[in-house]
Structures are given as structure tokens and as C-alpha cells.
Scaffold this motif. Structure first.
Motif, PDB file in Angstrom:
ATOM      1  N   ALA A  62       0.864  -1.093  -0.012  1.00  0.00           N
ATOM      2  CA  ALA A  62       0.146  -0.023   0.159  1.00  0.00           C
ATOM      3  C   ALA A  62       0.762   1.297   0.002  1.00  0.00           C
ATOM      4  CB  ALA A  62      -1.073  -0.112   1.176  1.00  0.00           C
ATOM      5  N   ALA A  63       2.011   1.346   0.920  1.00  0.00           N
ATOM      6  CA  ALA A  63       3.050   2.493   0.856  1.00  0.00           C
ATOM      7  C   ALA A  63       3.490   2.572  -0.458  1.00  0.00           C
ATOM      8  CB  ALA A  63       4.028   2.125   1.924  1.00  0.00           C
ATOM      9  N   ILE A  64       4.033   1.470  -0.883  1.00  0.00           N
ATOM     10  CA  ILE A  64       4.356   1.594  -2.438  1.00  0.00           C
ATOM     11  C   ILE A  64       3.608   2.020  -3.273  1.00  0.00           C
ATOM     12  CG2 ILE A  64       5.523   0.245  -4.501  1.00  0.00           C
ATOM     13  CD1 ILE A  64       6.830  -1.673  -1.993  1.00  0.00           C
ATOM     14  N   GLU A  65       2.513   1.474  -3.669  1.00  0.00           N
ATOM     15  CA  GLU A  65       1.416   2.104  -4.395  1.00  0.00           C
ATOM     16  C   GLU A  65       0.907   3.656  -4.209  1.00  0.00           C
ATOM     17  OE1 GLU A  65      -1.890  -0.619  -4.241  1.00  0.00           O
ATOM     18  OE2 GLU A  65      -0.851  -2.097  -5.392  1.00  0.00           O
ATOM     19  N   LEU A  66       1.090   4.110  -3.021  1.00  0.00           N
ATOM     20  CA  LEU A  66       0.700   5.463  -2.735  1.00  0.00           C
ATOM     21  C   LEU A  66       2.034   6.505  -2.774  1.00  0.00           C
ATOM     22  CD1 LEU A  66      -1.528   4.851   0.446  1.00  0.00           C
ATOM     23  CD2 LEU A  66      -2.321   5.583  -1.780  1.00  0.00           C
ATOM     24  N   GLU A  67       2.965   5.875  -3.109  1.00  0.00           N
ATOM     25  CA  GLU A  67       4.338   6.520  -3.160  1.00  0.00           C
ATOM     26  C   GLU A  67       4.662   7.214  -1.863  1.00  0.00           C
ATOM     27  OE1 GLU A  67       3.969   9.076  -6.809  1.00  0.00           O
ATOM     28  OE2 GLU A  67       3.818   7.288  -8.002  1.00  0.00           O
ATOM     29  N   ILE A  68       4.610   6.569  -1.002  1.00  0.00           N
ATOM     30  CA  ILE A  68       5.116   6.751   0.591  1.00  0.00           C
ATOM     31  C   ILE A  68       6.398   5.736   0.669  1.00  0.00           C
ATOM     32  CG2 ILE A  68       4.250   7.019   2.940  1.00  0.00           C
ATOM     33  CD1 ILE A  68       1.532   6.850   2.141  1.00  0.00           C
ATOM     34  N   PRO A  69       7.297   6.909   1.017  1.00  0.00           N
ATOM     35  CA  PRO A  69       8.791   6.008   1.385  1.00  0.00           C
ATOM     36  C   PRO A  69       8.420   4.930   2.478  1.00  0.00           C
ATOM     37  CG  PRO A  69       9.089   8.226   1.357  1.00  0.00           C
ATOM     38  CD  PRO A  69       7.362   8.096   1.149  1.00  0.00           C
ATOM     39  N   LEU A  70       8.997   4.011   2.300  1.00  0.00           N
ATOM     40  CA  LEU A  70       8.888   2.504   2.942  1.00  0.00           C
ATOM     41  C   LEU A  70      10.176   2.161   3.549  1.00  0.00           C
ATOM     42  CD1 LEU A  70       7.293  -0.046   3.939  1.00  0.00           C
ATOM     43  CD2 LEU A  70       8.223  -0.996   1.593  1.00  0.00           C
ATOM     44  N   VAL A  71      10.200   1.783   4.831  1.00  0.00           N
ATOM     45  CA  VAL A  71      11.360   1.261   5.532  1.00  0.00           C
ATOM     46  C   VAL A  71      11.052  -0.222   5.874  1.00  0.00           C
ATOM     47  CG1 VAL A  71      12.898   1.258   7.292  1.00  0.00           C
ATOM     48  CG2 VAL A  71      12.177   3.244   6.289  1.00  0.00           C
ATOM     49  N   ALA A  72      11.931  -1.100   5.260  1.00  0.00           N
ATOM     50  CA  ALA A  72      11.631  -2.473   5.609  1.00  0.00           C
ATOM     51  C   ALA A  72      12.444  -2.816   6.942  1.00  0.00           C
ATOM     52  CB  ALA A  72      11.790  -3.249   4.658  1.00  0.00           C
ATOM     53  N   ALA A  73      11.754  -3.059   8.038  1.00  0.00           N
ATOM     54  CA  ALA A  73      12.331  -3.331   9.287  1.00  0.00           C
ATOM     55  C   ALA A  73      12.365  -4.965   9.415  1.00  0.00           C
ATOM     56  CB  ALA A  73      11.684  -2.837  10.497  1.00  0.00           C
ATOM     57  N   ILE A  74      13.340  -5.492   9.063  1.00  0.00           N
ATOM     58  CA  ILE A  74      13.501  -6.960   8.932  1.00  0.00           C
ATOM     59  C   ILE A  74      14.139  -7.543  10.340  1.00  0.00           C
ATOM     60  CG2 ILE A  74      14.681  -9.135   7.744  1.00  0.00           C
ATOM     61  CD1 ILE A  74      14.716  -7.163   5.180  1.00  0.00           C
ATOM     62  N   PRO A  75      13.456  -8.748  10.888  1.00  0.00           N
ATOM     63  CA  PRO A  75      13.876  -9.095  12.157  1.00  0.00           C
ATOM     64  C   PRO A  75      15.279  -9.753  12.112  1.00  0.00           C
ATOM     65  CG  PRO A  75      12.081 -10.218  11.593  1.00  0.00           C
ATOM     66  CD  PRO A  75      12.394  -9.246  10.571  1.00  0.00           C
ATOM     67  N   PHE A  76      15.418 -10.396  10.953  1.00  0.00           N
ATOM     68  CA  PHE A  76      16.923 -11.201  10.799  1.00  0.00           C
ATOM     69  C   PHE A  76      16.988 -11.631   9.365  1.00  0.00           C
ATOM     70  CE2 PHE A  76      13.468 -14.121  12.022  1.00  0.00           C
ATOM     71  CZ  PHE A  76      13.615 -15.197  10.888  1.00  0.00           C
ATOM     72  N   LYS A  77      18.373 -11.854   8.969  1.00  0.00           N
ATOM     73  CA  LYS A  77      18.454 -12.142   7.553  1.00  0.00           C
ATOM     74  C   LYS A  77      17.954 -13.527   7.535  1.00  0.00           C
ATOM     75  CE  LYS A  77      22.007 -11.863   4.047  1.00  0.00           C
ATOM     76  NZ  LYS A  77      21.246 -10.815   3.220  1.00  0.00           N
ATOM     77  N   GLY A  78      17.116 -14.025   6.425  1.00  0.00           N
ATOM     78  CA  GLY A  78      16.634 -15.322   6.268  1.00  0.00           C
ATOM     79  C   GLY A  78      15.062 -15.244   6.648  1.00  0.00           C
ATOM     80  N   GLN A  79      14.419 -14.064   6.975  1.00  0.00           N
ATOM     81  CA  GLN A  79      13.145 -13.932   7.494  1.00  0.00           C
ATOM     82  C   GLN A  79      12.084 -14.880   6.463  1.00  0.00           C
ATOM     83  OE1 GLN A  79      11.362 -10.085   7.308  1.00  0.00           O
ATOM     84  NE2 GLN A  79       9.579 -11.000   8.509  1.00  0.00           N
ATOM     85  N   ASP A  80      12.536 -14.862   5.169  1.00  0.00           N
ATOM     86  CA  ASP A  80      11.835 -15.565   4.321  1.00  0.00           C
ATOM     87  C   ASP A  80      12.087 -17.097   4.012  1.00  0.00           C
ATOM     88  OD1 ASP A  80      14.064 -14.649   3.029  1.00  0.00           O
ATOM     89  OD2 ASP A  80      13.107 -14.376   0.925  1.00  0.00           O
ATOM     90  N   ASP A  81      13.004 -17.568   4.514  1.00  0.00           N
ATOM     91  CA  ASP A  81      13.560 -19.036   4.030  1.00  0.00           C
ATOM     92  C   ASP A  81      12.707 -20.051   4.150  1.00  0.00           C
ATOM     93  OD1 ASP A  81      16.137 -17.929   4.161  1.00  0.00           O
ATOM     94  OD2 ASP A  81      16.845 -18.845   5.901  1.00  0.00           O
ATOM     95  N   LYS A  82      11.470 -20.006   4.872  1.00  0.00           N
ATOM     96  CA  LYS A  82      10.459 -21.145   4.996  1.00  0.00           C
ATOM     97  C   LYS A  82       9.540 -20.920   4.248  1.00  0.00           C
ATOM     98  CE  LYS A  82      12.462 -22.926   9.196  1.00  0.00           C
ATOM     99  NZ  LYS A  82      12.261 -23.647  10.551  1.00  0.00           N
ATOM    100  N   TRP A  83       9.267 -19.771   3.358  1.00  0.00           N
ATOM    101  CA  TRP A  83       8.035 -19.110   2.820  1.00  0.00           C
ATOM    102  C   TRP A  83       8.041 -19.965   1.396  1.00  0.00           C
ATOM    103  CZ3 TRP A  83       8.365 -13.112   3.636  1.00  0.00           C
ATOM    104  CH2 TRP A  83       8.200 -13.098   4.849  1.00  0.00           C
ATOM    105  N   GLN A  84       6.694 -19.863   0.788  1.00  0.00           N
ATOM    106  CA  GLN A  84       6.509 -20.361  -0.332  1.00  0.00           C
ATOM    107  C   GLN A  84       7.207 -19.569  -1.454  1.00  0.00           C
ATOM    108  OE1 GLN A  84       4.663 -23.253  -1.104  1.00  0.00           O
ATOM    109  NE2 GLN A  84       4.641 -23.531   1.168  1.00  0.00           N
ATOM    110  N   GLN A  85       7.586 -20.027  -2.668  1.00  0.00           N
ATOM    111  CA  GLN A  85       8.238 -19.383  -3.725  1.00  0.00           C
ATOM    112  C   GLN A  85       7.631 -18.102  -3.985  1.00  0.00           C
ATOM    113  OE1 GLN A  85      11.388 -19.986  -4.471  1.00  0.00           O
ATOM    114  NE2 GLN A  85      11.272 -18.108  -5.951  1.00  0.00           N
ATOM    115  N   GLN A  86       6.372 -17.947  -4.420  1.00  0.00           N
ATOM    116  CA  GLN A  86       5.625 -16.816  -4.500  1.00  0.00           C
ATOM    117  C   GLN A  86       5.821 -15.892  -3.549  1.00  0.00           C
ATOM    118  OE1 GLN A  86       1.553 -18.040  -5.468  1.00  0.00           O
ATOM    119  NE2 GLN A  86       0.875 -17.599  -3.293  1.00  0.00           N
ATOM    120  N   ASP A  87       5.502 -16.195  -2.318  1.00  0.00           N
ATOM    121  CA  ASP A  87       5.799 -15.392  -1.155  1.00  0.00           C
ATOM    122  C   ASP A  87       7.154 -14.485  -1.030  1.00  0.00           C
ATOM    123  OD1 ASP A  87       3.365 -15.555  -0.193  1.00  0.00           O
ATOM    124  OD2 ASP A  87       3.633 -17.379   0.889  1.00  0.00           O
ATOM    125  N   LYS A  88       8.250 -15.482  -1.403  1.00  0.00           N
ATOM    126  CA  LYS A  88       9.513 -15.055  -1.400  1.00  0.00           C
ATOM    127  C   LYS A  88       9.749 -14.026  -2.533  1.00  0.00           C
ATOM    128  CE  LYS A  88      11.812 -19.130   0.365  1.00  0.00           C
ATOM    129  NZ  LYS A  88      13.074 -20.029   0.176  1.00  0.00           N
TER     130      LYS A  88
END
Length: 174
Positions: A62-88
Motif C-alpha cells: 500500500a505504501a509503495i502504491e501510494l508512493e510513500i517511502p517505505l522502511v523494511a524493518a527485517i527482524p533477521f536475515k533469512g526471514q523468508d527462508d521457510k516461505w513459499q516461492q511466490q511469497d519469497k
């Protein structure tokens, strides 16, 4: 006029797809619409997302679509390791379009000794978001969860919280 007075940083916390109606595209599309309407109402000038599946990523899009600057606060590298491919793939696309990526577990104030996933890292991510925002946008059903922890922390820090759960339930037509 001081431009800092016009800045309004909104962080977001909310439930994962399991509590929101599943992983269907139509559910995610409705989440994005709710986030867009909320960000407009809150007059956001920057958004911080914890980048988890569900509400966090809908907020980021939503932020990206509204052109509002986004900060991605990632808890740790590899947050997406166990996700499905489309989610990654969606995660990587959001990160590519973010103004800034912060690996919260690597910042001095929020660093932890755990390797990989830990509940502590998720909480440190929540604290980072709240500590760096003016208001918190929540999609919170009132149950014990990481979302509850984030909302509770925001309240202890005296940050205003807008919980849009009732709007989500009404919008979904429960």
C-alpha cells in the motif's frame, strides 16, 4: 515552516494470513485496500513495515502504491527462508522498492545473540518499529500474539495506536 512538523511516520503491525482469511489473492487485495485507506486517513509521509506475511506486506505494498517511502524493518536475515516461492518473490520485490532496509538484529540497540528465528528478534523488530514511528497502525483482534506484543509496547511508549480490526471485519463481511 518546519518540515519535520509535517512528517508522520506510521509503523504497522497485524496478523498473519491464518487469522485474516487465508492466503487467497482476494484476501490480500482487501488487506492492501484497508492499508491504503488507513495510510491516507493517517496522512502518512513514511511507513515502517516488519515485512512478515499478511498485514505487514499488505501495508508495504500500500505504501509503495501510494508512493510513500517505505522502511523494511527485517527482524533477521533469512526471514523468508521457510516461505513459499511466490511469497519469497513478493518479499524480494518489496525490498527492491523500499527506501531503506534495516536488519534490526544487527543494530546496536536491538542486537541479539540468537542465530536465525527467535521470538526475541521478532519483539526487537516490533520495538524498533514503535521507537521510530509517530503512530502505530494495527490490525489486531485482541488475542495473545506478536501483534499484541507490539500494540502493548506502543502503548507503554505512549504512541497512538489506530486499530482497524472492526473495519476489517466489516469490510470482509463476517
Amino acid at each position: 515552516m518546519d518540515t519535520d512538523l509535517m512528517n508522520k511516520i506510521i509503523a504497522g503491525t497485524g496478523h498473519r494470513p491464518e487469522k485474516l482469511g487465508g492466503y487467497k489473492d482476494e484476501v490480500f487485495t482487501r488487506l492492501i485496500a484497508l492499508c491504503s485507506a488507513s495510510l491516507k486517513k493517517m496522512q502518512a509521509t513514511e511507513v515502517i513495515s516488519g515485512m512478515a506475511l499478511g498485514f505487514d506486506q499488505a501495508l508495504a505494498i500500500a505504501a509503495i502504491e501510494l508512493e510513500i517511502p517505505l522502511v523494511a524493518a527485517i527482524p533477521f536475515k533469512g526471514q523468508d527462508d521457510k516461505w513459499q516461492q511466490q511469497d519469497k518473490e513478493r518479499y524480494e520485490d518489496i525490498l527492491f522498492r523500499a527506501k531503506q532496509i534495516v536488519y534490526v538484529d544487527k543494530t546496536t540497540k536491538y542486537s541479539t545473540e540468537h542465530i536465525g528465528y527467535s521470538a526475541e528478534k521478532m519483539q526487537k523488530r516490533n520495538e524498533y518499529m514503535v521507537d521510530h514511528c509517530d503512530e502505530l497502525l494495527a490490525l489486531f483482534d485482541g488475542t495473545a500474539s506478536g501483534t499484541a506484543n507490539c500494540v502493548n509496547y506502543a502503548e507503554t511508549q505512549r504512541k497512538p495506536v489506530l486499530n482497524v480490526w472492526k473495519s476489517w471485519v466489516k469490510y470482509r463481511g463476517f
